[in-house]
Each structure stands twice: as structure tokens, then as C-alpha cells.
Enzyme design. Structure first.
Site, PDB file in Angstrom:
ATOM      1  N   GLY A 105       0.813  -1.227   0.000  1.00  0.00           N
ATOM      2  CA  GLY A 105       0.000   0.000   0.000  1.00  0.00           C
ATOM      3  C   GLY A 105       0.835   1.261   0.000  1.00  0.00           C
ATOM      4  O   GLY A 105       0.638   2.159   0.825  1.00  0.00           O
ATOM      5  N   SER A 145      -0.021   5.820  -1.353  1.00  0.00           N
ATOM      6  CA  SER A 145      -0.338   7.066  -0.626  1.00  0.00           C
ATOM      7  C   SER A 145      -0.102   6.862   0.872  1.00  0.00           C
ATOM      8  O   SER A 145       0.307   5.780   1.298  1.00  0.00           O
ATOM      9  CB  SER A 145      -1.794   7.475  -0.877  1.00  0.00           C
ATOM     10  OG  SER A 145      -2.670   6.541  -0.286  1.00  0.00           O
ATOM     11  N   SER A 202      -1.716  -1.538  12.531  1.00  0.00           N
ATOM     12  CA  SER A 202      -3.026  -1.668  13.155  1.00  0.00           C
ATOM     13  C   SER A 202      -3.624  -0.267  13.216  1.00  0.00           C
ATOM     14  O   SER A 202      -3.630   0.452  12.216  1.00  0.00           O
ATOM     15  CB  SER A 202      -2.833  -2.311  14.531  1.00  0.00           C
ATOM     16  OG  SER A 202      -3.990  -2.283  15.294  1.00  0.00           O
ATOM     17  N   ALA A 213     -13.030  -3.849  14.751  1.00  0.00           N
ATOM     18  CA  ALA A 213     -13.038  -5.325  14.807  1.00  0.00           C
ATOM     19  C   ALA A 213     -11.924  -5.872  13.920  1.00  0.00           C
ATOM     20  O   ALA A 213     -11.214  -6.807  14.314  1.00  0.00           O
ATOM     21  CB  ALA A 213     -14.394  -5.862  14.359  1.00  0.00           C
ATOM     22  N   LYS A 249      -9.141  -4.321  13.075  1.00  0.00           N
ATOM     23  CA  LYS A 249      -7.833  -3.984  13.660  1.00  0.00           C
ATOM     24  C   LYS A 249      -7.591  -4.738  14.975  1.00  0.00           C
ATOM     25  O   LYS A 249      -6.457  -5.083  15.287  1.00  0.00           O
ATOM     26  CB  LYS A 249      -7.720  -2.465  13.857  1.00  0.00           C
ATOM     27  CG  LYS A 249      -7.699  -1.678  12.530  1.00  0.00           C
ATOM     28  CD  LYS A 249      -6.506  -2.035  11.648  1.00  0.00           C
ATOM     29  CE  LYS A 249      -6.373  -1.126  10.445  1.00  0.00           C
ATOM     30  NZ  LYS A 249      -5.216  -1.463   9.590  1.00  0.00           N
TER      31      LYS A 249
HETATM   32  N1  LIG Z   1      -4.754   7.679   8.457  1.00  0.00           N
HETATM   33  C1  LIG Z   1      -5.184   7.313   9.625  1.00  0.00           C
HETATM   34  O1  LIG Z   1      -5.789   8.094  10.344  1.00  0.00           O
HETATM   35  C2  LIG Z   1      -4.892   5.911  10.123  1.00  0.00           C
HETATM   36  C3  LIG Z   1      -4.828   5.718  11.511  1.00  0.00           C
HETATM   37  C4  LIG Z   1      -4.548   4.444  11.981  1.00  0.00           C
HETATM   38  C5  LIG Z   1      -4.301   3.416  11.109  1.00  0.00           C
HETATM   39  N2  LIG Z   1      -4.362   3.630   9.754  1.00  0.00           N
HETATM   40  C6  LIG Z   1      -4.046   2.484   8.888  1.00  0.00           C
HETATM   41  O2  LIG Z   1      -2.869   2.813   8.178  1.00  0.00           O
HETATM   42  C7  LIG Z   1      -2.784   2.019   6.993  1.00  0.00           C
HETATM   43  C8  LIG Z   1      -2.432   2.910   5.817  1.00  0.00           C
HETATM   44  O3  LIG Z   1      -3.511   3.793   5.590  1.00  0.00           O
HETATM   45  P1  LIG Z   1      -3.292   5.334   5.281  1.00  0.00           P
HETATM   46  O4  LIG Z   1      -3.803   6.077   6.440  1.00  0.00           O
HETATM   47  O5  LIG Z   1      -1.932   5.599   4.808  1.00  0.00           O
HETATM   48  O6  LIG Z   1      -4.390   5.540   4.133  1.00  0.00           O
HETATM   49  P2  LIG Z   1      -4.269   5.682   2.554  1.00  0.00           P
HETATM   50  O7  LIG Z   1      -3.549   6.922   2.208  1.00  0.00           O
HETATM   51  O8  LIG Z   1      -5.677   5.524   2.085  1.00  0.00           O
HETATM   52  O9  LIG Z   1      -3.403   4.426   2.105  1.00  0.00           O
HETATM   53  C9  LIG Z   1      -3.954   3.137   2.089  1.00  0.00           C
HETATM   54  C10 LIG Z   1      -3.131   2.276   1.180  1.00  0.00           C
HETATM   55  O10 LIG Z   1      -3.709   0.954   1.156  1.00  0.00           O
HETATM   56  C11 LIG Z   1      -3.869   0.577  -0.201  1.00  0.00           C
HETATM   57  N3  LIG Z   1      -4.937  -0.392  -0.414  1.00  0.00           N
HETATM   58  C12 LIG Z   1      -6.254  -0.275  -0.159  1.00  0.00           C
HETATM   59  N4  LIG Z   1      -6.903  -1.389  -0.558  1.00  0.00           N
HETATM   60  C13 LIG Z   1      -5.956  -2.212  -1.081  1.00  0.00           C
HETATM   61  C14 LIG Z   1      -5.992  -3.514  -1.656  1.00  0.00           C
HETATM   62  N5  LIG Z   1      -7.134  -4.208  -1.804  1.00  0.00           N
HETATM   63  N6  LIG Z   1      -4.827  -4.063  -2.092  1.00  0.00           N
HETATM   64  C15 LIG Z   1      -3.664  -3.380  -1.977  1.00  0.00           C
HETATM   65  N7  LIG Z   1      -3.575  -2.148  -1.452  1.00  0.00           N
HETATM   66  C16 LIG Z   1      -4.713  -1.579  -1.007  1.00  0.00           C
HETATM   67  C17 LIG Z   1      -4.169   1.866  -0.936  1.00  0.00           C
HETATM   68  O11 LIG Z   1      -3.966   1.671  -2.319  1.00  0.00           O
HETATM   69  P3  LIG Z   1      -4.882   2.389  -3.445  1.00  0.00           P
HETATM   70  O12 LIG Z   1      -4.312   3.765  -3.606  1.00  0.00           O
HETATM   71  O13 LIG Z   1      -4.723   1.522  -4.650  1.00  0.00           O
HETATM   72  O14 LIG Z   1      -6.293   2.413  -2.913  1.00  0.00           O
HETATM   73  C18 LIG Z   1      -3.145   2.777  -0.274  1.00  0.00           C
HETATM   74  O15 LIG Z   1      -1.876   2.570  -0.830  1.00  0.00           O
HETATM   75  C19 LIG Z   1      -4.126   1.306   6.868  1.00  0.00           C
HETATM   76  O16 LIG Z   1      -3.979  -0.028   7.306  1.00  0.00           O
HETATM   77  C20 LIG Z   1      -5.030   2.104   7.809  1.00  0.00           C
HETATM   78  O17 LIG Z   1      -6.091   1.323   8.292  1.00  0.00           O
HETATM   79  C21 LIG Z   1      -4.638   4.855   9.252  1.00  0.00           C
END
Ligand SMILES: NC(=O)c1ccc[n+]([C@@H]2O[C@H](COP(=O)([O-])OP(=O)(O)OC[C@H]3O[C@@H](n4cnc5c(N)ncnc54)[C@H](OP(=O)(O)O)[C@@H]3O)[C@@H](O)[C@H]2O)c1
Length: 275
Positions: free
Chosen positions: A8, A11, A134, A150, A152
Site C-alpha cells: 500500500g 499514498s 493496526s 473489529a 484492527k
Molecule cells: N490515516 C489514519 O488516520 C490511520 C490511523 C490508523 C491506522 N491507519 C491504517 O494505516 C494504513 C495505511 O492507511 P493510510 O492512512 O496511509 O491511508 P491511505 O492513504 O488511504 O493508504 C492506504 C493504502 O492501502 C492501499 N490499499 C487499499 N486497498 C488495497 C488492496 N485491496 N490491495 C492493496 N492495497 C490496497 C491503498 O492503495 P490504493 O491507492 O490503490 O487504494 C493505499 O496505498 C491502513 O492499514 C489504515 O487502516 C490509518
């Protein structure tokens, strides 16, 4: 050379991690995304140490192919970061379980498939670090975030058990629990269902404003990426890395309340064993 593989990386945290690591000396970066063009930003840093792999982590066969491609590039992967994930914002009752299942396919089973595909190489090398992204919502939770929590919490339980199973094999497991951070997570990466049932009206605003809340969140993806790199590189890597004030205070509040509740019911808890 150390090799990091991160899912992922189009972004958010994944992109921040891949960008930083791609600029470090002595680091190979295996960056995965669903669309090749989303990895163009890495070209500026590439001097042969970067491998791009296209994979949708919800497809188990694609994950196996991605792991094989990664191992063909580098026979030793030192750090796997299971980062790919998406959110889901809805009350429990109004959630669409088909969409929820898809979120679990990405947030939990995608992480599990990738880990399973790479565990044999970690065991063979008798070393390695698995970093599972997570969430603060994997330690505590909020209304309208039940199914996301759930998924996470599943990551947390899975990681805690895996850590014990591989501890003697030279493999370590780190779970990272970030608070809200400025990524695409609440935007294009998530489903949102503003409550329509009148009984849940007080949560309407919470779901309706998640995009803005995340746009204005205190968490900086670059600082989060650096904290993860520092933890992985430290001699005393923790098991858990809560990041941001909400993760820190929210998880401690939850754990203190849980501990107090368990202690206050000690007699009942201990009354059910007869030997
Ligand atoms: N931002 C927050 O507030 C926050 C807080 C705690 C935890 N998190 C966790 O942090 C992690 C990264 O998220 P982020 O905040 O950086 O959000 P993000 O900018 O939306 O990045 C999510 C990444 O996951 C990829 N992804 C989604 N579905 C996928 C799939 N089926 N197969 C492969 N890649 C996939 C997206 O790719 P595409 O561009 O192709 O969709 C993107 O590269 C996630 O696990 C999220 O739950 C985020």
C-alpha cells in the site's frame, strides 16, 4: 543491504515510508501498489535498489505471486510492513456486511496472506521483522468505527499470537497503532454511511465529517513513517507502537478501565474453576 517490503505505498503511511527508505543508504525497497503509475514518485530515487510490485492484497493468488516476485528480487527480506488498508465508517446496525467482509479481506486477510507467504523465508533466514499497521482503534474504539475496530483488533490478536510463535525463531512482530493522520484513509480509501436510523442521529455528524476530521488530524504521515523506521532500527523494538495523543491516552484509558473492571470482579472470575 537491508530489504524492506511495504504494501500500500501509493499514498499515506506506505508512501511516506517508501519515500524515506528509498533515500536511505544500504536499503532495498520493495514497494507494492495496485496501480503502477501510483509508484512513479519512486523513480527519482531509483538506482537499482527499488522493486515495484503490483498487487491487490485481497486476492490471495496475487499475494503469493507478489511474494515470489519480491523473493526473486531479494532472497532476504528483512522487514515486511503490512500497511495496505481501508476504513469503514457506519454504526454497526447500518453497516453493509458485504462491504465489511471486503474490508476484512484487505485489512486482516490481506495482511495474513502476505505474512503467511513470507514466513518460510523469515524462518529460513532465522531473522526478520513483521510490522503490522493496526490502529489506535485496534486498542480502543469509538461509535461508528465498530467494524473497522473489529478488523484492527483481529490484527492485534493475530500479531500477539504470532509474536509468541516466532519469538524463538529470530523473528519479531511489531504492531503500530497510529492515531488519526492526514492520509487518504477517510477519503477515497473508505466507505461511509451517514446514519439514517433516527436513534443513531447523534452520530450523523461524526460520519459526515470524517474526511475533514482526517484532513485536519494531528498525525503527520512523515513523522509516523520516521517513528516506525526508528522503532524497527532500535535495539529495543517494542511489541506495540501507539502513535499520537489519541492512541496514547485512548489506549491507556481503555486498559485502565478494563483492568479496574476485571479486578473489581475478581471473586466472580475465580469462582468458575473447580480444580
Ligand atoms: N490515516 C489514519 O488516520 C490511520 C490511523 C490508523 C491506522 N491507519 C491504517 O494505516 C494504513 C495505511 O492507511 P493510510 O492512512 O496511509 O491511508 P491511505 O492513504 O488511504 O493508504 C492506504 C493504502 O492501502 C492501499 N490499499 C487499499 N486497498 C488495497 C488492496 N485491496 N490491495 C492493496 N492495497 C490496497 C491503498 O492503495 P490504493 O491507492 O490503490 O487504494 C493505499 O496505498 C491502513 O492499514 C489504515 O487502516 C490509518
Amino acid at each position: 543491504m537491508k530489504t524492506w517490503m511495504i504494501t500500500g505505498t501509493s499514498s499515506g503511511f506506505g508512501k511516506a515510508l517508501a519515500s524515506k527508505l528509498a533515500q536511505e543508504e544500504g536499503v532495498n525497497v520493495i514497494a507494492t501498489a495496485r496501480k503502477e503509475a501510483d509508484l512513479d514518485y519512486l523513480d527519482q530515487y531509483d538506482h537499482g535498489q527499488i522493486k515495484k510490485i503490483i498487487v491487490d492484497v485481497s486476492d490471495p493468488q496475487a499475494v503469493k505471486r507478489a511474494a515470489a516476485e519480491a523473493l526473486a528480487f531479494s532472497s532476504k527480506i528483512d522487514v515486511l510492513v503490512n500497511n495496505a488498508g481501508l476504513g469503514y465508517f457506519s454504526t454497526i446496525e447500518e453497516s453493509d456486511l458485504k462491504e465489511v467482509r471486503y474490508m476484512f479481506e484487505v485489512d486482516f486477510f490481506g495482511l495474513a496472506e502476505m505474512t503467511e507467504a513470507l514466513l518460510p523465508q523469515f524462518r529460513a533466514n532465522k531473522s526478520g521483522i513483521i510490522v503490522n499497521i493496526s490502529s489506535a482503534l485496534g486498542l480502543t474504539t469509538l461509535p461508528t468505527m465498530g467494524y473497522y475496530s473489529a478488523a484492527k483488533f483481529a490484527v492485534e490478536g493475530y500479531s500477539d499470537a504470532l509474536r509468541q510463535e516466532v519469538a524463538d525463531l529470530g523473528i519479531k512482530v511489531l504492531t503500530v497503532e497510529p492515531s488519526g493522520a492526514r492520509t487518504n484513509w477517510a477519503g477515497s480509501s473508505s466507505e461511509k454511511k451517514v446514519p439514517e436510523i433516527a436513534d443513531y442521529a447523534k452520530f450523523k455528524n461524526m460520519v459526515a465529517t470524517t474526511d475533514q476530521a482526517v484532513d485536519n488530524a494531528p498525525g503527520d504521515p512523515a513523522l509516523i513513517a520516521q517513528a516506525i523506521i526508528d522503532a524497527v532500527n532500535s535495539d529495543k523494538m517494542p511489541d506495540h507502537l501507539p502513535l499520537g495523543e489519541f492512541a496514547y491516552n485512548g489506549s491507556l484509558d481503555k486498559l485502565r478501565k478494563l483492568a479496574g473492571e476485571i479486578e473489581s470482579n475478581r471473586a466472580i472470575s475465580l469462582s468458575t474453576d473447580d480444580k
